[in-house]
Design a protein around this motif. Structure first.
Motif, PDB file in Angstrom:
ATOM      1  N   VAL A 142      18.439  14.893  20.389  1.00 48.48           N
ATOM      2  CA  VAL A 142      17.465  15.142  19.324  1.00 48.48           C
ATOM      3  C   VAL A 142      17.773  14.241  18.129  1.00 48.48           C
ATOM      4  O   VAL A 142      16.871  13.615  17.564  1.00 48.48           O
ATOM      5  CB  VAL A 142      17.458  16.628  18.898  1.00 48.48           C
ATOM      6  CG1 VAL A 142      16.644  16.837  17.630  1.00 48.48           C
ATOM      7  CG2 VAL A 142      16.927  17.491  20.022  1.00 48.48           C
ATOM      8  N   LYS A 143      19.047  14.147  17.769  1.00 48.26           N
ATOM      9  CA  LYS A 143      19.423  13.309  16.630  1.00 48.26           C
ATOM     10  C   LYS A 143      19.103  11.849  16.886  1.00 48.26           C
ATOM     11  O   LYS A 143      18.536  11.161  16.022  1.00 48.26           O
ATOM     12  CB  LYS A 143      20.919  13.467  16.330  1.00 48.26           C
ATOM     13  CG  LYS A 143      21.286  14.811  15.747  1.00 48.26           C
ATOM     14  CD  LYS A 143      22.774  14.908  15.509  1.00 48.26           C
ATOM     15  CE  LYS A 143      23.148  16.254  14.935  1.00 48.26           C
ATOM     16  NZ  LYS A 143      24.582  16.355  14.650  1.00 48.26           N
ATOM     17  N   SER A 144      19.432  11.352  18.075  1.00 45.98           N
ATOM     18  CA  SER A 144      19.181   9.936  18.361  1.00 45.98           C
ATOM     19  C   SER A 144      17.688   9.659  18.479  1.00 45.98           C
ATOM     20  O   SER A 144      17.201   8.618  18.023  1.00 45.98           O
ATOM     21  CB  SER A 144      19.921   9.488  19.621  1.00 45.98           C
ATOM     22  OG  SER A 144      19.406  10.128  20.769  1.00 45.98           O
ATOM     23  N   GLN A 145      16.928  10.589  19.073  1.00 46.39           N
ATOM     24  CA  GLN A 145      15.479  10.407  19.177  1.00 46.39           C
ATOM     25  C   GLN A 145      14.841  10.423  17.785  1.00 46.39           C
ATOM     26  O   GLN A 145      13.931   9.657  17.509  1.00 46.39           O
ATOM     27  CB  GLN A 145      14.853  11.498  20.057  1.00 46.39           C
ATOM     28  CG  GLN A 145      15.189  11.388  21.524  1.00 46.39           C
ATOM     29  CD  GLN A 145      14.507  10.212  22.179  1.00 46.39           C
ATOM     30  OE1 GLN A 145      13.346   9.919  21.925  1.00 46.39           O
ATOM     31  NE2 GLN A 145      15.241   9.511  23.027  1.00 46.39           N
ATOM     32  N   THR A 146      15.336  11.293  16.910  1.00 48.67           N
ATOM     33  CA  THR A 146      14.824  11.339  15.534  1.00 48.67           C
ATOM     34  C   THR A 146      15.124  10.028  14.826  1.00 48.67           C
ATOM     35  O   THR A 146      14.244   9.432  14.196  1.00 48.67           O
ATOM     36  CB  THR A 146      15.460  12.513  14.757  1.00 48.67           C
ATOM     37  OG1 THR A 146      15.177  13.734  15.449  1.00 48.67           O
ATOM     38  CG2 THR A 146      14.919  12.588  13.343  1.00 48.67           C
ATOM     39  N   ARG A 147      16.361   9.569  14.938  1.00 54.27           N
ATOM     40  CA  ARG A 147      16.758   8.307  14.303  1.00 54.27           C
ATOM     41  C   ARG A 147      15.891   7.144  14.811  1.00 54.27           C
ATOM     42  O   ARG A 147      15.356   6.358  14.036  1.00 54.27           O
ATOM     43  CB  ARG A 147      18.237   8.025  14.587  1.00 54.27           C
ATOM     44  CG  ARG A 147      18.757   6.731  13.950  1.00 54.27           C
ATOM     45  CD  ARG A 147      20.089   6.282  14.510  1.00 54.27           C
ATOM     46  NE  ARG A 147      19.947   5.952  15.921  1.00 54.27           N
ATOM     47  CZ  ARG A 147      20.680   6.465  16.906  1.00 54.27           C
ATOM     48  NH1 ARG A 147      21.618   7.338  16.653  1.00 54.27           N
ATOM     49  NH2 ARG A 147      20.468   6.122  18.157  1.00 54.27           N
ATOM     50  N   ASP A 148      15.745   7.055  16.141  1.00 49.90           N
ATOM     51  CA  ASP A 148      14.970   5.956  16.728  1.00 49.90           C
ATOM     52  C   ASP A 148      13.492   6.049  16.351  1.00 49.90           C
ATOM     53  O   ASP A 148      12.843   5.034  16.079  1.00 49.90           O
ATOM     54  CB  ASP A 148      15.123   5.949  18.243  1.00 49.90           C
ATOM     55  CG  ASP A 148      16.547   5.643  18.696  1.00 49.90           C
ATOM     56  OD1 ASP A 148      17.354   5.175  17.863  1.00 49.90           O
ATOM     57  OD2 ASP A 148      16.858   5.894  19.879  1.00 49.90           O
ATOM     58  N   ALA A 149      12.948   7.261  16.344  1.00 49.70           N
ATOM     59  CA  ALA A 149      11.535   7.435  15.998  1.00 49.70           C
ATOM     60  C   ALA A 149      11.276   7.054  14.546  1.00 49.70           C
ATOM     61  O   ALA A 149      10.287   6.374  14.242  1.00 49.70           O
ATOM     62  CB  ALA A 149      11.100   8.883  16.252  1.00 49.70           C
TER      63      ALA A 149
END
Length: 174
Positions: A142-149
């Motif tokens: 979730v953290k990495s997807q949020t960062r990438d998004a």
């Protein structure tokens, strides 16, 4: 209350929120309606068990997000057959409408999982843990997807940079 009445009451009370979340996920009113309908059909099959367990919202939310990702995966990715919508004049003095259109276009450029993470985190206001549970992934995903998004939003919609920075700061980024 019998299960059918209970399901109808739930749907009538939550249909607007489910429709808004589906529209944010799909970016298209017709696809959002289809997603909500598909979700409710799946939920109705198991309503007695779902409603007996307590609050059905987490189950319904997870079903909707899973269906969205599944539908996206099934689509043929060779050619995008949708034409770009014609440019529309914005009403005078409608900065909110303009921002909504920019957000909509920017969300449409994100991968389905990235879009789902942003909608859950910042529209549905779920925690990272709740988002991970809803999507069936780890908190670090979730953290990495949020960062990438958010990084992708900054690249594809620089006019939203201020908004993305504010959201990023809220998410623990800088």
């Amino acid at each position: 209350m019998d299960p059918e009445e209970s399901f109808r009451a739930y749907v009538s009370g939550r249909i607007a929120a489910l429709s808004r979340a589906a529209w944010l996920l799909t970016g298209d009113r017709h696809q959002a309606e289809d997603l909500v309908q598909l979700t409710l059909v799946r939920v109705a099959r198991h309503w007695e068990r779902i409603s007996a367990a307590g609050d059905p919202d987490p189950y319904v939310r997870r079903t909707m997000y899973s269906q969205h990702v599944s539908l996206w995966r099934r689509r043929w990715r060779g050619v995008d057959l949708r034409a770009e919508p014609p440019e529309r004049a914005l009403p005078d003095g409608s900065a909110d409408v303009a921002r909504a259109l920019v957000v909509r276009a920017a969300l449409a450029r994100l991968a389905p999982r990235q879009r789902a993470v942003l909608v859950l985190r910042f529209y549905e206001d779920l925690t990272e843990v709740e988002t991970a549970q809803t999507l069936g992934c780890s908190v670090s995903t979730v953290k990495s997807q949020t960062r990438d998004a958010l990084a992708r939003l900054r690249t594809h919609a620089p006019e939203l940079a201020e908004l993305a920075e504010l959201v990023g700061a809220t998410a623990g980024e800088a």
